[in-house]
Design an enzyme around this catalytic site. Structure first.
Site, PDB file in Angstrom:
ATOM      1  N   SER A 149       6.257  -9.980  -8.876  1.00  0.00           N
ATOM      2  CA  SER A 149       7.347  -8.865  -8.580  1.00  0.00           C
ATOM      3  C   SER A 149       8.429  -9.726  -8.421  1.00  0.00           C
ATOM      4  O   SER A 149       8.500 -10.734  -8.236  1.00  0.00           O
ATOM      5  CB  SER A 149       7.082  -8.391  -7.276  1.00  0.00           C
ATOM      6  OG  SER A 149       8.149  -7.782  -6.811  1.00  0.00           O
ATOM      7  N   TYR A 162       5.815  -7.136   1.702  1.00  0.00           N
ATOM      8  CA  TYR A 162       5.483  -7.083   0.189  1.00  0.00           C
ATOM      9  C   TYR A 162       5.781  -8.621  -0.524  1.00  0.00           C
ATOM     10  O   TYR A 162       5.180  -9.039  -1.025  1.00  0.00           O
ATOM     11  CB  TYR A 162       6.170  -5.857  -0.325  1.00  0.00           C
ATOM     12  CG  TYR A 162       6.126  -5.466  -1.757  1.00  0.00           C
ATOM     13  CD1 TYR A 162       6.790  -6.038  -2.639  1.00  0.00           C
ATOM     14  CD2 TYR A 162       4.910  -5.124  -2.057  1.00  0.00           C
ATOM     15  CE1 TYR A 162       6.914  -5.974  -4.029  1.00  0.00           C
ATOM     16  CE2 TYR A 162       4.547  -4.861  -3.688  1.00  0.00           C
ATOM     17  CZ  TYR A 162       5.927  -5.219  -4.474  1.00  0.00           C
ATOM     18  OH  TYR A 162       5.639  -4.996  -6.033  1.00  0.00           O
TER      19      TYR A 162
HETATM   20  P1  NAP Z   1       1.187   2.552  -8.120  1.00  0.00           P
HETATM   21  O1  NAP Z   1       1.770   3.291  -9.063  1.00  0.00           O
HETATM   22  O2  NAP Z   1       1.586   2.686  -6.692  1.00  0.00           O
HETATM   23  O3  NAP Z   1      -0.331   2.363  -8.316  1.00  0.00           O
HETATM   24  C1  NAP Z   1      -1.017   1.427  -7.754  1.00  0.00           C
HETATM   25  C2  NAP Z   1      -2.616   1.459  -8.171  1.00  0.00           C
HETATM   26  O4  NAP Z   1      -3.210   0.385  -7.165  1.00  0.00           O
HETATM   27  C3  NAP Z   1      -3.090   3.030  -7.935  1.00  0.00           C
HETATM   28  O5  NAP Z   1      -3.906   3.086  -8.883  1.00  0.00           O
HETATM   29  C4  NAP Z   1      -3.648   2.738  -6.651  1.00  0.00           C
HETATM   30  O6  NAP Z   1      -4.960   3.747  -6.606  1.00  0.00           O
HETATM   31  C5  NAP Z   1      -4.491   1.314  -6.648  1.00  0.00           C
HETATM   32  N1  NAP Z   1      -4.728   0.512  -5.393  1.00  0.00           N
HETATM   33  C6  NAP Z   1      -3.633   0.475  -4.290  1.00  0.00           C
HETATM   34  N2  NAP Z   1      -4.338  -0.077  -3.409  1.00  0.00           N
HETATM   35  C7  NAP Z   1      -5.611  -0.346  -3.754  1.00  0.00           C
HETATM   36  C8  NAP Z   1      -6.882  -0.954  -3.094  1.00  0.00           C
HETATM   37  N3  NAP Z   1      -6.867  -1.510  -1.970  1.00  0.00           N
HETATM   38  N4  NAP Z   1      -8.032  -1.182  -4.097  1.00  0.00           N
HETATM   39  C9  NAP Z   1      -8.155  -0.834  -5.342  1.00  0.00           C
HETATM   40  N5  NAP Z   1      -6.836  -0.146  -5.678  1.00  0.00           N
HETATM   41  C10 NAP Z   1      -5.717   0.083  -4.957  1.00  0.00           C
HETATM   42  O7  NAP Z   1       1.815   1.129  -8.358  1.00  0.00           O
HETATM   43  P2  NAP Z   1       2.535   0.402  -9.710  1.00  0.00           P
HETATM   44  O8  NAP Z   1       4.069   0.656  -9.684  1.00  0.00           O
HETATM   45  O9  NAP Z   1       1.766   0.832 -10.957  1.00  0.00           O
HETATM   46  O10 NAP Z   1       2.336  -0.854  -9.368  1.00  0.00           O
HETATM   47  C11 NAP Z   1       1.082  -1.703  -9.836  1.00  0.00           C
HETATM   48  C12 NAP Z   1       1.334  -3.062  -9.529  1.00  0.00           C
HETATM   49  O11 NAP Z   1       2.828  -3.705  -9.875  1.00  0.00           O
HETATM   50  C13 NAP Z   1       1.559  -3.448  -7.833  1.00  0.00           C
HETATM   51  O12 NAP Z   1       0.694  -4.690  -7.608  1.00  0.00           O
HETATM   52  C14 NAP Z   1       2.925  -3.739  -7.702  1.00  0.00           C
HETATM   53  O13 NAP Z   1       3.149  -4.228  -6.483  1.00  0.00           O
HETATM   54  C15 NAP Z   1       3.325  -4.100  -8.943  1.00  0.00           C
HETATM   55  N6  NAP Z   1       4.782  -3.992  -8.963  1.00  0.00           N
HETATM   56  C16 NAP Z   1       5.466  -2.880  -9.269  1.00  0.00           C
HETATM   57  C17 NAP Z   1       6.756  -2.697  -9.593  1.00  0.00           C
HETATM   58  C18 NAP Z   1       7.273  -1.702  -9.986  1.00  0.00           C
HETATM   59  O14 NAP Z   1       8.544  -1.508  -9.911  1.00  0.00           O
HETATM   60  N7  NAP Z   1       6.653  -0.179  -9.966  1.00  0.00           N
HETATM   61  C19 NAP Z   1       7.368  -3.865 -10.040  1.00  0.00           C
HETATM   62  C20 NAP Z   1       7.007  -4.967  -9.642  1.00  0.00           C
HETATM   63  C21 NAP Z   1       5.458  -5.299  -9.384  1.00  0.00           C
HETATM   64  P3  NAP Z   1      -5.443   4.359  -5.237  1.00  0.00           P
HETATM   65  O15 NAP Z   1      -4.457   4.409  -4.384  1.00  0.00           O
HETATM   66  O16 NAP Z   1      -6.321   5.391  -5.623  1.00  0.00           O
HETATM   67  O17 NAP Z   1      -6.372   3.191  -4.736  1.00  0.00           O
HETATM   68  C1  GCO Z   2      11.371  -2.044  -3.754  1.00  0.00           C
HETATM   69  C2  GCO Z   2      10.322  -2.082  -5.083  1.00  0.00           C
HETATM   70  C3  GCO Z   2      10.166  -3.207  -5.548  1.00  0.00           C
HETATM   71  C4  GCO Z   2       9.112  -3.050  -7.043  1.00  0.00           C
HETATM   72  C5  GCO Z   2       9.106  -4.494  -7.450  1.00  0.00           C
HETATM   73  C6  GCO Z   2      10.123  -5.160  -7.919  1.00  0.00           C
HETATM   74  O1  GCO Z   2      10.920  -1.196  -2.791  1.00  0.00           O
HETATM   75  O2  GCO Z   2      11.992  -2.916  -3.875  1.00  0.00           O
HETATM   76  O3  GCO Z   2       9.321  -1.364  -4.721  1.00  0.00           O
HETATM   77  O4  GCO Z   2       9.489  -3.940  -4.937  1.00  0.00           O
HETATM   78  O5  GCO Z   2       8.053  -2.493  -6.610  1.00  0.00           O
HETATM   79  O6  GCO Z   2       8.134  -5.217  -6.963  1.00  0.00           O
HETATM   80  O7  GCO Z   2       9.871  -6.214  -8.957  1.00  0.00           O
END
Ligand code: NAP
Ligand code: GCO
Length: 269
Positions: A149, A162
């Site tokens: 992230s 986080y």
């Molecule tokens: P999301 O839309 O909230 O999806 C998260 C997924 O993880 C869901 O399918 C959820 O399904 C599953 N999950 C959560 N806790 C779990 C557990 N304990 N065991 C198994 N599955 C679990 O998140 P996203 O935005 O796609 O993010 C995916 C990854 O990218 C995360 O690691 C997040 O930190 C990272 N990330 C996101 C962003 C962003 O801007 N969106 C940026 C950087 C990094 P269930 O709730 O059904 O378990």
């Molecule tokens: C926040 C966002 C970010 C993104 C991502 C950025 O609250 O700042 O959720 O943390 O999820 O991790 O790279």
């Protein structure tokens, strides 16, 4: 092997993408399949999410199998990996994508809330990596991709747990690289910028007065392209790190952030 002709090909590979029901996980899984992956294994905690995802995978012509499995439950993860390996023969690629965030001022955050984020976002990838490493070591080949992230590098208000987890995940990536590189296992990470998914939806909600969420405007000012990224834009980087094209890349955090980390931000008008 086909990859000698096309190092980006994932033909014959089986990938486990955690939390790949929607969002970033689904986008990465789809890209791996489009690059030739034979099958996608995925898990989540919610059966409805899994059933809906299976419909989506089928619609997209992707061979997928879903498991109700919490990444913090080591016995369930070991069982999922054993069953999937039995059915598909091998797991070549692990994407540690499953993750949560809790946006709470640290001085107001309960220990249990902090712990839950650490358990899912940092201990979960440890548990899942540990479950697939033995077969990768035996086959002397494997790819592990952790989803880090911006918070692997930067802090901000309300995301202490986080940031601690994602910072730890950066170093777990480097340590798996260090400990298992001799088995021809590459462990890298993708560091997404701000991606439009359900996880960030609260940061983009239109305000009661109809105005943009302040954070929405803030992130667009911090991103050179002036926009949120979409999950599909992570697919290509994931295919690269999952393929033989990246066999000499190890311990690397590939930031796919549209330039946020390089940019001081647009001056407010
Ligand atoms: P999301 O839309 O909230 O999806 C998260 C997924 O993880 C869901 O399918 C959820 O399904 C599953 N999950 C959560 N806790 C779990 C557990 N304990 N065991 C198994 N599955 C679990 O998140 P996203 O935005 O796609 O993010 C995916 C990854 O990218 C995360 O690691 C997040 O930190 C990272 N990330 C996101 C962003 C962003 O801007 N969106 C940026 C950087 C990094 P269930 O709730 O059904 O378990
Ligand atoms: C926040 C966002 C970010 C993104 C991502 C950025 O609250 O700042 O959720 O943390 O999820 O991790 O790279």
């Amino acid at each position: 092997m086909n990859y000698m002709k096309n190092p980006f090909s994932l033909e014959g590979k089986v990938a486990l993408v955690t939390g790949a029901c929607y969002g970033i996980g689904y986008a990465i899984a789809k890209a791996l399949a489009q690059a030739g992956a034979e099958a996608i294994i995925f898990n989540a905690r919610n059966k409805e999410n899994i059933d809906k995802a299976l419909e989506d995978y089928s619609r997209d012509g992707i061979r997928a199998k879903g498991y109700i499995c919490d990444v913090t439950d080591e016995a369930a993860v070991q069982k999922m990996v054993a069953e999937a390996t039995e059915e598909f023969g091998h797991i070549d690629i692990l994407v540690n994508n499953a993750g949560i965030i809790k946006r709470i001022p640290m001085h107001e955050m309960a220990r249990e809330e902090f712990q839950q984020v650490i358990d899912i976002d940092l201990v979960g990838p440890f548990i899942c990596s540990k479950a697939v490493l033995p077969q990768m070591m035996e086959r002397r080949e494997g790819k592990i991709i952790n989803i880090c992230s911006m918070m692997s590098e930067l802090g901000r208000e309300t995301v202490s747990a986080y940031a601690a987890a994602k910072g730890g995940l950066k170093m777990l990536t480097r340590n798996i690289c260090s400990e298992y590189g001799e088995y021809n296992i590459q462990c890298n990470a993708i560091g997404p910028g701000y991606i439009a998914t359900p996880q960030t939806a609260p940061l983009r909600e239109t305000q009661p007065d109809g105005s943009r969420h302040p954070f929405d405007s803030f992130i667009c000012a911090k991103t050179p392209a002036g926009r949120w990224l979409n999950p599909d834009e992570l697919g290509g980087p994931a295919v690269f790190l999952a393929s033989h094209a990246s066999d000499a890349v190890n311990g690397h955090i590939l930031y796919v952030d549209g330039g946020i980390l390089a940019y001081i931000g647009k001056q407010p008008k």
